[in-house]
Write an enzyme that holds these catalytic residues in place. Sequence first.
Site, PDB file in Angstrom:
ATOM      1  N   GLY A 203       0.671  -1.310   0.154  1.00  0.00           N
ATOM      2  CA  GLY A 203      -0.274   0.079   0.009  1.00  0.00           C
ATOM      3  C   GLY A 203       0.837   1.049  -0.044  1.00  0.00           C
ATOM      4  N   ALA A 204       2.070   1.154  -0.623  1.00  0.00           N
ATOM      5  CA  ALA A 204       2.936   2.181  -0.555  1.00  0.00           C
ATOM      6  C   ALA A 204       3.037   3.293  -1.854  1.00  0.00           C
ATOM      7  CB  ALA A 204       4.588   1.652  -0.360  1.00  0.00           C
TER       8      ALA A 204
ATOM      9  N   ARG B 162       0.895   5.697  -1.874  1.00  0.00           N
ATOM     10  CA  ARG B 162       0.524   7.101  -1.235  1.00  0.00           C
ATOM     11  C   ARG B 162       0.595   6.984   0.250  1.00  0.00           C
ATOM     12  NH1 ARG B 162      -5.402   7.028  -1.088  1.00  0.00           N
ATOM     13  NH2 ARG B 162      -6.147   5.384  -2.114  1.00  0.00           N
TER      14      ARG B 162
ATOM     15  N   ASP C 188      -1.970  -6.983  -5.671  1.00  0.00           N
ATOM     16  CA  ASP C 188      -3.255  -6.952  -4.598  1.00  0.00           C
ATOM     17  C   ASP C 188      -2.935  -7.886  -3.783  1.00  0.00           C
ATOM     18  OD1 ASP C 188      -5.583  -7.420  -3.463  1.00  0.00           O
ATOM     19  OD2 ASP C 188      -6.850  -7.825  -5.384  1.00  0.00           O
ATOM     20  N   VAL C 189      -2.647  -7.525  -2.444  1.00  0.00           N
ATOM     21  CA  VAL C 189      -2.175  -8.276  -1.459  1.00  0.00           C
ATOM     22  C   VAL C 189      -3.178  -9.425  -0.951  1.00  0.00           C
ATOM     23  CG1 VAL C 189      -0.500  -6.516  -0.482  1.00  0.00           C
ATOM     24  CG2 VAL C 189      -2.872  -6.594   0.472  1.00  0.00           C
TER      25      VAL C 189
ATOM     26  N   SER D 254      -4.455   0.041  14.443  1.00  0.00           N
ATOM     27  CA  SER D 254      -5.210   1.333  14.683  1.00  0.00           C
ATOM     28  C   SER D 254      -5.562   1.602  15.809  1.00  0.00           C
ATOM     29  CB  SER D 254      -6.101   1.506  13.529  1.00  0.00           C
ATOM     30  OG  SER D 254      -7.050   2.487  13.667  1.00  0.00           O
TER      31      SER D 254
ATOM     32  N   TYR E 137     -13.628  -2.600  10.220  1.00  0.00           N
ATOM     33  CA  TYR E 137     -12.173  -2.020  10.349  1.00  0.00           C
ATOM     34  C   TYR E 137     -11.758  -2.352  11.610  1.00  0.00           C
ATOM     35  CZ  TYR E 137      -8.384   1.471   9.746  1.00  0.00           C
ATOM     36  OH  TYR E 137      -7.316   2.220   9.520  1.00  0.00           O
TER      37      TYR E 137
ATOM     38  N   ALA F  80     -10.681  -5.960  12.024  1.00  0.00           N
ATOM     39  CA  ALA F  80      -9.674  -6.246  11.409  1.00  0.00           C
ATOM     40  C   ALA F  80      -8.467  -5.813  11.906  1.00  0.00           C
ATOM     41  CB  ALA F  80      -9.762  -5.624   9.946  1.00  0.00           C
ATOM     42  N   LYS F  81      -8.455  -4.538  12.435  1.00  0.00           N
ATOM     43  CA  LYS F  81      -7.228  -3.967  13.062  1.00  0.00           C
ATOM     44  C   LYS F  81      -6.808  -4.659  14.468  1.00  0.00           C
ATOM     45  CE  LYS F  81      -5.969  -1.057  10.149  1.00  0.00           C
ATOM     46  NZ  LYS F  81      -4.658  -1.306   9.268  1.00  0.00           N
TER      47      LYS F  81
HETATM   48  P1  NAP Z   1      -4.485   5.502   1.986  1.00  0.00           P
HETATM   49  O1  NAP Z   1      -3.953   6.726   1.945  1.00  0.00           O
HETATM   50  O2  NAP Z   1      -5.804   5.098   1.848  1.00  0.00           O
HETATM   51  O3  NAP Z   1      -3.380   4.241   1.126  1.00  0.00           O
HETATM   52  C1  NAP Z   1      -3.782   3.103   1.234  1.00  0.00           C
HETATM   53  C2  NAP Z   1      -3.059   2.336   0.060  1.00  0.00           C
HETATM   54  O4  NAP Z   1      -3.125   0.767   0.214  1.00  0.00           O
HETATM   55  C3  NAP Z   1      -3.575   2.641  -1.188  1.00  0.00           C
HETATM   56  O5  NAP Z   1      -2.221   3.136  -1.984  1.00  0.00           O
HETATM   57  C4  NAP Z   1      -4.324   1.737  -1.732  1.00  0.00           C
HETATM   58  O6  NAP Z   1      -4.435   1.757  -2.975  1.00  0.00           O
HETATM   59  C5  NAP Z   1      -3.693   0.669  -0.997  1.00  0.00           C
HETATM   60  N1  NAP Z   1      -4.088  -0.568  -1.145  1.00  0.00           N
HETATM   61  C6  NAP Z   1      -5.587  -0.677  -0.927  1.00  0.00           C
HETATM   62  N2  NAP Z   1      -6.073  -2.044  -1.311  1.00  0.00           N
HETATM   63  C7  NAP Z   1      -4.902  -2.760  -1.534  1.00  0.00           C
HETATM   64  C8  NAP Z   1      -4.629  -4.175  -1.865  1.00  0.00           C
HETATM   65  N3  NAP Z   1      -5.459  -5.128  -1.787  1.00  0.00           N
HETATM   66  N4  NAP Z   1      -3.443  -4.630  -2.185  1.00  0.00           N
HETATM   67  C9  NAP Z   1      -2.464  -3.685  -2.325  1.00  0.00           C
HETATM   68  N5  NAP Z   1      -2.575  -2.265  -1.908  1.00  0.00           N
HETATM   69  C10 NAP Z   1      -3.732  -1.910  -1.301  1.00  0.00           C
HETATM   70  O7  NAP Z   1      -4.327   4.878   3.602  1.00  0.00           O
HETATM   71  P2  NAP Z   1      -3.159   5.527   4.624  1.00  0.00           P
HETATM   72  O8  NAP Z   1      -4.101   6.498   5.421  1.00  0.00           O
HETATM   73  O9  NAP Z   1      -1.982   5.578   4.191  1.00  0.00           O
HETATM   74  O10 NAP Z   1      -3.279   3.996   5.716  1.00  0.00           O
HETATM   75  C11 NAP Z   1      -2.087   3.134   5.684  1.00  0.00           C
HETATM   76  C12 NAP Z   1      -2.460   2.104   6.598  1.00  0.00           C
HETATM   77  O11 NAP Z   1      -2.566   2.863   7.885  1.00  0.00           O
HETATM   78  C13 NAP Z   1      -3.693   1.397   6.491  1.00  0.00           C
HETATM   79  O12 NAP Z   1      -3.456   0.236   6.874  1.00  0.00           O
HETATM   80  C14 NAP Z   1      -4.788   2.194   7.421  1.00  0.00           C
HETATM   81  O13 NAP Z   1      -5.731   1.367   7.892  1.00  0.00           O
HETATM   82  C15 NAP Z   1      -3.640   2.536   8.616  1.00  0.00           C
HETATM   83  N6  NAP Z   1      -4.298   3.379   9.459  1.00  0.00           N
HETATM   84  C16 NAP Z   1      -4.239   4.877   9.004  1.00  0.00           C
HETATM   85  C17 NAP Z   1      -4.955   5.792   9.758  1.00  0.00           C
HETATM   86  C18 NAP Z   1      -4.987   7.186   9.476  1.00  0.00           C
HETATM   87  O14 NAP Z   1      -5.637   8.014   9.976  1.00  0.00           O
HETATM   88  N7  NAP Z   1      -4.559   7.482   8.004  1.00  0.00           N
HETATM   89  C19 NAP Z   1      -4.849   5.508  10.921  1.00  0.00           C
HETATM   90  C20 NAP Z   1      -4.905   4.144  11.717  1.00  0.00           C
HETATM   91  C21 NAP Z   1      -4.370   3.456  10.811  1.00  0.00           C
HETATM   92  P3  NAP Z   1      -5.235   2.297  -4.020  1.00  0.00           P
HETATM   93  O15 NAP Z   1      -4.742   3.838  -3.910  1.00  0.00           O
HETATM   94  O16 NAP Z   1      -5.345   1.825  -5.340  1.00  0.00           O
HETATM   95  O17 NAP Z   1      -6.676   2.287  -3.529  1.00  0.00           O
END
Ligand code: NAP
Length: 251
Positions: free
Chosen positions: A11-12, A14, A61-62, A140, A152, A155-156
Site C-alpha cells: 500500500g505504498a 501513497r 493485490d495483497v 489502528s 475495520y 480487522a485492526k
Molecule cells: P491510504 O492513503 O488510503 O493508502 C492506502 C494504500 O493501500 C493505497 O495506496 C491503496 O491503493 C492501497 N491498497 C488498498 N487495497 C490494496 C490491496 N488489496 N493491495 C495492495 N494495496 C492496496 O491509507 P493510509 O491512511 O496511508 O493508511 C495506511 C495504513 O495505515 C492502512 O492500513 C490504514 O488502515 C492504517 N491507518 C491509517 C490511519 C489514518 O489515520 N490515516 C490510522 C490508523 C491506521 P489504491 O490507492 O489503489 O486504493
Amino acid sequence: MSTQRVAIVTGAARGIGAQVAHRLADDGHAVAVFDLDEAACQVVADEINAAGGKAIGVGVDVSDEVKVEAGVSRVAAELGAPTILINNAGIIRDNLIFKMTVADWDAVMAVHLRGAFLMSREVQQYQTKEGWGRIVNLSSTSALGNRGQANYSAAKAGMQGLTKTLALELGRYGVTANAIAPGFIATDMTAATAERMGVTFEDFKAAVAKETPVRRVGEPADIAHAASFFASEGAGFVSGQILYVAGGPKD
Ligand code: NAP
C-alpha cells in the site's frame, strides 16, 4: 549506515506507505513498493531512485495469493531476499452495523487480514532462511472500537493478534513482529472520512487536534519514524509489541 536490507512496503503508492518506503530507503534499505496500480508504485520508486536510493515498483493485490507469490519472488530476483516487511495496505468501508453489507465486511478483511497473512507467509520463507527479519503490521486506535467501523476495528484488532503470534512463531529465527497503531493521520483515508461525515478536511483535522494531547493530528512521517525503529538492527529484542502512535495514551 546500518546493513542494507531488502524491504517490502505494501500500500505504498501513497499516504503512510509511501512515507514509510521513503524513510526505509533513507535508512539505507532497498525498497519494493507494493500497491494495486504498478504505475503508481513506480512513481514512488522513481522518487526514491532519483534521491539516490534503490527501489522497484510492483503491482500486487495483497489479498490475491498468486499475485503475492509472484510479487515477492520478483523482489527476491531483482533486489535480493526480502527480510523487512511492512504490512500497510488498507481500505475502509465504514457504515453503522445495520447498514454494513457483507461485501463491506469481506473487502476490509481481505485487504488487512488476508493480505497481511499472505504477505507474511510468503516473506517469512526468506527471513527464516536469512536468520533475520522484521515484520511491522499497521493496526489502528480503531482496534479499541470505533463507531461506524465494525469491520475495520475487527480487522485492526486482528492485526494485533496476528502480530503477537508471528512474534511467538518466528522469534527463534531472528525475526521480530510488531504493530503500529496510529491515531488520526492526515492522508487520503482520513480525508475520505471527513467527506463521508460532511465536514471539510481542515475542520475535521482541527477538531481532532483539539482532542489530542499533543494538540495536532499525526502525519505519515510520524508513522514512518516508528516503522524505521522497528525495522532497525538495534530493535532485535523488541517483539510482539503494539505501539500506539496517537499523540497521547490509548488502550
Ligand atoms: P491510504 O492513503 O488510503 O493508502 C492506502 C494504500 O493501500 C493505497 O495506496 C491503496 O491503493 C492501497 N491498497 C488498498 N487495497 C490494496 C490491496 N488489496 N493491495 C495492495 N494495496 C492496496 O491509507 P493510509 O491512511 O496511508 O493508511 C495506511 C495504513 O495505515 C492502512 O492500513 C490504514 O488502515 C492504517 N491507518 C491509517 C490511519 C489514518 O489515520 N490515516 C490510522 C490508523 C491506521 P489504491 O490507492 O489503489 O486504493
